[in-house]
Design a protein around this motif. Structure first.
Motif, PDB file in Angstrom:
ATOM      1  N   THR A  63       0.735  -1.201  -0.110  1.00 36.86           N
ATOM      2  CA  THR A  63      -0.001  -0.085  -0.173  1.00 36.86           C
ATOM      3  C   THR A  63       0.903   1.253  -0.078  1.00 36.86           C
ATOM      4  O   THR A  63       2.022   1.133   0.366  1.00 36.86           O
ATOM      5  N   ALA A  64       0.174   2.616  -0.410  1.00 38.17           N
ATOM      6  CA  ALA A  64       1.116   3.560  -0.475  1.00 38.17           C
ATOM      7  C   ALA A  64       1.167   4.259   0.818  1.00 38.17           C
ATOM      8  O   ALA A  64       2.243   5.073   1.085  1.00 38.17           O
ATOM      9  N   HIS A  65       0.296   4.008   1.767  1.00 36.30           N
ATOM     10  CA  HIS A  65       0.385   4.736   3.079  1.00 36.30           C
ATOM     11  C   HIS A  65       0.395   3.562   4.112  1.00 36.30           C
ATOM     12  O   HIS A  65      -0.127   2.508   4.076  1.00 36.30           O
ATOM     13  N   SER A  66       1.303   4.060   5.227  1.00 35.65           N
ATOM     14  CA  SER A  66       1.191   3.302   6.437  1.00 35.65           C
ATOM     15  C   SER A  66      -0.254   3.329   7.023  1.00 35.65           C
ATOM     16  O   SER A  66      -0.872   4.314   6.808  1.00 35.65           O
ATOM     17  N   ALA A  67      -0.415   2.638   8.260  1.00 32.61           N
ATOM     18  CA  ALA A  67      -1.839   2.731   8.664  1.00 32.61           C
ATOM     19  C   ALA A  67      -2.098   4.143   9.304  1.00 32.61           C
ATOM     20  O   ALA A  67      -1.224   5.052   9.892  1.00 32.61           O
ATOM     21  N   VAL A  68      -3.284   4.470   8.944  1.00 31.22           N
ATOM     22  CA  VAL A  68      -3.622   5.777   9.416  1.00 31.22           C
ATOM     23  C   VAL A  68      -4.095   5.921  10.934  1.00 31.22           C
ATOM     24  O   VAL A  68      -4.543   4.963  11.543  1.00 31.22           O
ATOM     25  N   ARG A  69      -3.758   6.948  11.463  1.00 28.18           N
ATOM     26  CA  ARG A  69      -4.154   6.852  13.033  1.00 28.18           C
ATOM     27  C   ARG A  69      -4.477   8.429  13.504  1.00 28.18           C
ATOM     28  O   ARG A  69      -4.153   9.187  12.738  1.00 28.18           O
TER      29      ARG A  69
ATOM     30  N   ASP B 167     -19.419  23.098   3.698  1.00 22.73           N
ATOM     31  CA  ASP B 167     -19.959  22.266   3.911  1.00 22.73           C
ATOM     32  C   ASP B 167     -19.810  21.080   2.731  1.00 22.73           C
ATOM     33  O   ASP B 167     -19.809  21.310   1.786  1.00 22.73           O
ATOM     34  N   GLY B 168     -19.282  19.776   3.101  1.00 19.60           N
ATOM     35  CA  GLY B 168     -19.171  18.829   2.030  1.00 19.60           C
ATOM     36  C   GLY B 168     -17.428  18.800   1.382  1.00 19.60           C
ATOM     37  O   GLY B 168     -17.319  17.687   0.843  1.00 19.60           O
ATOM     38  N   LEU B 169     -16.833  19.723   1.877  1.00 17.59           N
ATOM     39  CA  LEU B 169     -15.667  19.625   1.425  1.00 17.59           C
ATOM     40  C   LEU B 169     -14.845  18.459   1.850  1.00 17.59           C
ATOM     41  O   LEU B 169     -14.842  18.138   3.137  1.00 17.59           O
ATOM     42  N   GLU B 170     -14.088  17.804   1.047  1.00 22.60           N
ATOM     43  CA  GLU B 170     -13.276  16.524   1.615  1.00 22.60           C
ATOM     44  C   GLU B 170     -11.936  16.816   1.536  1.00 22.60           C
ATOM     45  O   GLU B 170     -11.197  17.439   0.696  1.00 22.60           O
ATOM     46  N   ILE B 171     -10.835  16.514   2.719  1.00 19.64           N
ATOM     47  CA  ILE B 171      -9.638  16.981   2.915  1.00 19.64           C
ATOM     48  C   ILE B 171      -8.836  15.399   2.839  1.00 19.64           C
ATOM     49  O   ILE B 171      -9.276  14.544   3.803  1.00 19.64           O
ATOM     50  N   ALA B 172      -8.192  15.194   1.865  1.00 19.16           N
ATOM     51  CA  ALA B 172      -7.471  13.964   1.718  1.00 19.16           C
ATOM     52  C   ALA B 172      -6.187  14.002   2.523  1.00 19.16           C
ATOM     53  O   ALA B 172      -5.560  15.014   2.380  1.00 19.16           O
ATOM     54  N   VAL B 173      -6.145  12.953   3.332  1.00 19.39           N
ATOM     55  CA  VAL B 173      -4.732  12.854   3.893  1.00 19.39           C
ATOM     56  C   VAL B 173      -4.474  11.369   4.303  1.00 19.39           C
ATOM     57  O   VAL B 173      -5.233  10.647   4.435  1.00 19.39           O
ATOM     58  N   ALA B 174      -3.196  10.907   3.712  1.00 18.04           N
ATOM     59  CA  ALA B 174      -2.792   9.736   4.137  1.00 18.04           C
ATOM     60  C   ALA B 174      -3.732   8.344   3.687  1.00 18.04           C
ATOM     61  O   ALA B 174      -3.863   7.517   4.199  1.00 18.04           O
ATOM     62  N   GLY B 175      -4.032   8.632   2.457  1.00 22.07           N
ATOM     63  CA  GLY B 175      -4.895   7.409   1.692  1.00 22.07           C
ATOM     64  C   GLY B 175      -6.458   7.595   2.276  1.00 22.07           C
ATOM     65  O   GLY B 175      -7.198   6.613   2.011  1.00 22.07           O
ATOM     66  N   THR B 176      -6.794   8.466   3.276  1.00 24.14           N
ATOM     67  CA  THR B 176      -8.277   8.845   3.707  1.00 24.14           C
ATOM     68  C   THR B 176      -8.726   9.978   3.597  1.00 24.14           C
ATOM     69  O   THR B 176      -7.977  10.695   2.895  1.00 24.14           O
ATOM     70  N   ALA B 177      -9.958  10.469   3.857  1.00 25.77           N
ATOM     71  CA  ALA B 177     -10.390  11.562   3.930  1.00 25.77           C
ATOM     72  C   ALA B 177     -11.382  12.062   5.083  1.00 25.77           C
ATOM     73  O   ALA B 177     -11.818  11.208   5.662  1.00 25.77           O
ATOM     74  N   LEU B 178     -10.960  13.311   5.170  1.00 31.13           N
ATOM     75  CA  LEU B 178     -12.057  14.089   6.360  1.00 31.13           C
ATOM     76  C   LEU B 178     -12.940  14.867   5.456  1.00 31.13           C
ATOM     77  O   LEU B 178     -12.612  15.601   4.600  1.00 31.13           O
ATOM     78  N   ARG B 179     -14.373  14.941   5.846  1.00 29.93           N
ATOM     79  CA  ARG B 179     -15.554  15.493   5.402  1.00 29.93           C
ATOM     80  C   ARG B 179     -15.951  16.510   6.256  1.00 29.93           C
ATOM     81  O   ARG B 179     -16.209  16.394   7.260  1.00 29.93           O
TER      82      ARG B 179
ATOM     83  N   ASP C 204      -0.537   9.254   8.793  1.00 28.41           N
ATOM     84  CA  ASP C 204       0.117   8.176   9.051  1.00 28.41           C
ATOM     85  C   ASP C 204       1.556   8.512   9.296  1.00 28.41           C
ATOM     86  O   ASP C 204       1.957   9.505   9.976  1.00 28.41           O
ATOM     87  N   ASP C 205       2.587   7.368   9.054  1.00 24.98           N
ATOM     88  CA  ASP C 205       3.910   8.091   9.456  1.00 24.98           C
ATOM     89  C   ASP C 205       4.712   9.030   8.515  1.00 24.98           C
ATOM     90  O   ASP C 205       5.639   9.747   9.163  1.00 24.98           O
ATOM     91  N   SER C 206       4.101   9.077   7.766  1.00 23.68           N
ATOM     92  CA  SER C 206       4.794  10.352   6.687  1.00 23.68           C
ATOM     93  C   SER C 206       4.092  11.874   6.453  1.00 23.68           C
ATOM     94  O   SER C 206       4.518  12.634   6.306  1.00 23.68           O
ATOM     95  N   GLU C 207       2.432  11.754   6.586  1.00 18.72           N
ATOM     96  CA  GLU C 207       1.932  12.864   6.381  1.00 18.72           C
ATOM     97  C   GLU C 207       0.725  13.111   7.402  1.00 18.72           C
ATOM     98  O   GLU C 207       0.215  11.824   7.817  1.00 18.72           O
ATOM     99  N   CYS C 208       0.252  14.116   7.607  1.00 19.87           N
ATOM    100  CA  CYS C 208      -0.935  14.393   8.479  1.00 19.87           C
ATOM    101  C   CYS C 208      -1.642  15.668   8.281  1.00 19.87           C
ATOM    102  O   CYS C 208      -1.282  16.740   7.559  1.00 19.87           O
ATOM    103  N   VAL C 209      -2.711  15.803   9.003  1.00 23.18           N
ATOM    104  CA  VAL C 209      -3.567  17.256   9.062  1.00 23.18           C
ATOM    105  C   VAL C 209      -3.667  17.502  10.437  1.00 23.18           C
ATOM    106  O   VAL C 209      -3.593  16.332  11.399  1.00 23.18           O
TER     107      VAL C 209
END
Ligand SMILES: [Zn+2]
Length: 214
Positions: free
Chosen positions: A2-8, A121-133, A36-41
């Motif tokens: 996978t491109a990303h380590s585990a999201v936490r 409202d509805g904006l998606e923020i991508a980080v570490a292979g996941t998203a926050l809405r 993850d280990d390499s990027e975050c918000v």
């Protein structure tokens, strides 16, 4: 592979003050970092850049997300922006309806103290292979926003929803009926087992708060 380590979700507590309407209170604020280990918000920027950077470590910060612009949540956001990514910065995101509150702390002076990107409202923020809405949940503040992470089964509510009920609405720019409407319409629409990471104090769940708000 996978491109990303585990999201936490990483967490710390920072102590300082909250001021509004001519009064000042001592407060402990939660710092939340998703990645993850390499990027975050980073979610909210209370009190101390050092406290926040201790959670971020040497990771790339994709964005600084503000749940609202009370000074205990946004005071060090511009200073944090200068520090992250080896000084090359990261965008601060804030809902524009909180401009009056932001300007109580960060006077518009043409020297880069504004936020960078308007949340909506509805904006998606991508980080570490996941998203926050982003969920616009006005009431505690006009531009209050919660960040739902469906993949992680959690929501970051700032001061909109705490363990035990809605955030405070006794001061300027707040609205009690509006915060209850926001919580019922937007947060209670999330799965009941969604973990609620709050701006102050302990976690709760959507189901537990549904039962207590009635
Ligand atoms: Zn607040």
């Amino acid at each position: 592979m996978t491109a990303h380590s585990a999201v936490r979700v990483d967490h710390a507590v920072s102590s300082g003050t909250f001021s509004l309407d001519g009064q000042t209170f001592d407060v402990d604020n939660n710092i939340w970092v998703v990645g993850d280990d390499s990027e975050c918000v980073v979610i909210d920027a209370p009190h101390s850049v050092d406290d926040i950077m201790a959670v971020v470590g040497d990771r790339t910060v994709r964005a600084i997300l503000l749940t609202h612009a009370h000074d205990d949540h946004c005071r060090v956001a511009p200073e944090l922006r200068e520090r992250v990514n080896g000084g090359s910065g990261a965008p601060i995101l804030l809902h524009p309806d909180d401009k009056p509150l932001w300007e109580l702390t960060h006077v518009r002076d043409g020297e880069g103290h504004l936020w960078d990107v308007d949340l909506f409202d509805g904006l998606e923020i991508a980080v570490a292979g996941t998203a926050l809405r982003a969920l616009h949940t006005p009431g505690h503040a006009p531009g209050a926003v919660c960040f739902h992470a469906p993949d992680l089964g959690c929501v970051f509510t700032g001061d909109t929803l705490f363990q035990g009920g809605p955030g405070a609405t006794g001061r300027s720019y707040s609205d009690e009926s509006l915060i209850k409407e926001s919580i019922r319409a937007r947060l209670f629409a999330l799965p009941e087992d969604t973990v609620v990471h709050t701006g102050h104090g302990e976690d709760t769940t959507i189901g537990a708060e549904k039962a207590s708000l009635g």
